[in-house]
Design an enzyme around this catalytic site. Structure first.
Site: not given
Ligand SMILES: *Cc1c(COP(=O)(O)O)cnc(C)c1O
Length: 370
Positions: A306, A180, A178, A130
């Site tokens: 995060c 979003h 996820s 990410n």
């Molecule tokens: C955003 C993200 C998460 C967490 O997902 P959420 O739905 O926000 O809890 C986990 N792993 C990676 C690689 C992410 O980019």
């Protein structure tokens, strides 16, 4: 999503008509999410987010296989949803190996091979990073784990909708997703669990999600995730082409027009998330760049969203060997479906001005080691 807040307001677990409409919404959404990764609908379990799916796999496998072993292998560049869950499990006697990565964030398959032991029960390696966008060789890594009879999980939150994800081809046992991150709503995610593999529940209670994930469903959110998954599947190639074209344009201009900039992550853009750029800007703070870009209507990140607001540099940049002085000047820019060529020019023009101004003020401007 709107009708599921109004007309189909019923509880999908009930038998009255508005409940049945809601239930049908869940069925369609499950099919759409399954189709995005070439899975079967009954292998998809909706959760409250990607983080929950990550927690569930790690805690679930640690519990289910505690008589076989207590060793989990992951990497130093995972999302905190994995790393902090591993640290939590360590308190209960689980042993965790955190694999190193190379200078561009790639896991070396031979390192995984060497780390597997008799008591290894799970390998968890993210599909796309990410922060720096590295696309890991998941098929090869999963093959190594399976050769040793070890289960394989991939956090594919950044992968779905951005690179092709096919569970049958990759042959992985678990995938976290996820909504979003693919233009869907916040507050909904999913776990793919290969048919036949059993892990205990993370959330205990009622019989929802085939008795594996209790709690009344977030119907509207799940319906939104389903639609986002359908669009992500249909638009995958145009999304990838659009993003990678704009990302290349942006990097070309930045590299040419702003001195003393380092690209973090893969130089070969075909092995990188199509919209991701992560650059270290020498002599200045990423945080100051972020705030000044924000004043101009441009949203970027430092490190990981995060961990923004927390001090200390990114664990990912640290793992790929970026010195702290350079990591402090790192920002992450992501382009996507709504980004235009004009946006790219505006961002680079503004970034040039901002960097120039901040460097004028910087006491370490031009200093060696920065
Ligand atoms: C955003 C993200 C998460 C967490 O997902 P959420 O739905 O926000 O809890 C986990 N792993 C990676 C690689 C992410 O980019």
């Amino acid at each position: 999503m709107v009708p599921y807040f109004t007309e189909y307001f019923g509880n999908p677990s009930s038998l009255y008509a508005p409940g049945l409409e809601a239930k049908q919404g869940l069925v369609t959404a499950r099919q759409r999410v399954a189709e995005l990764i070439n899975a079967e609908p009954d292998e998809i379990y909706f959760t409250s987010c990607g983080t929950e799916a990550d927690n569930w796999v790690l805690e679930g496998v640690a519990d289910a296989l505690k008589n076989k072993g207590n060793h989990i292998i992951t990497t130093k560049i995972e999302h905190h949803a994995i790393l902090h869950t591993c640290q939590y499990l360590e308190k209960f006697g689980v042993e965790v190996t955190y694999l190193d990565v190379d200078g561009e964030g790639f896991v070396r398959p031979e390192d995984l091979e060497a780390a597997i032991k008799d008591n290894t029960i799970l390998v968890s390696i993210m599909m796309v990073n990410n922060e720096i966008g590295t696309i890991e060789p998941i098929k090869e890594l999963a093959g190594i784990a399976h050769n040793h009879g070890v289960l394989f999980h991939t956090d594919a939150v950044q992968a779905i909708g951005n690179v092709p994800v096919d569970v049958k081809n990759l042959d992985v046992d678990f995938i976290s997703m996820s909504a979003h991150k693919i233009y869907g709503p916040k507050g909904v995610g999913a776990l793919y669990k290969k048919k036949g593999i059993q892990i205990p529940n993370l959330i205990h209670g009622g019989g929802q999600e085939k008795k594996k994930r209790a709690g009344t469903e977030n119907t509207a959110g799940i319906v939104g995730f389903g639609k986002a998954a359908e669009l992500a599947r249909l638009n995958l190639h145009s999304h990838m082409n659009h993003s990678s074209k704009l990302r290349a344009m942006m990097w070309e201009r930045i590299e040419k027009e702003i001195p003393d900039i380092l690209l973090n992550g893969p130089k070969n853009f075909s092995k990188r998330h199509p919209g991701n750029l992560n650059i270290a800007i020498s002599y200045i703070e990423g945080e100051s760049v972020l705030l000044m870009l924000d004043l101009n209507g441009i949203c970027v990140s430092t490190g990981s969203a995060c961990s923004s607001g927390s001090l200390g540099s990114s664990h990912v940049l640290d793992a790929i060997g970026v010195p702290v002085t350079k990591a402090n000047g790192a920002i992450r820019i992501t382009v996507g479906d709504n980004t235009t060529e004009e946006d790219v020019d505006y961002v680079v023009d503004t970034l040039k001005q901002v960097v120039g101004k901040l460097r004028e003020l910087s006491p370490v401007n031009g200093a060696e080691g920065w």
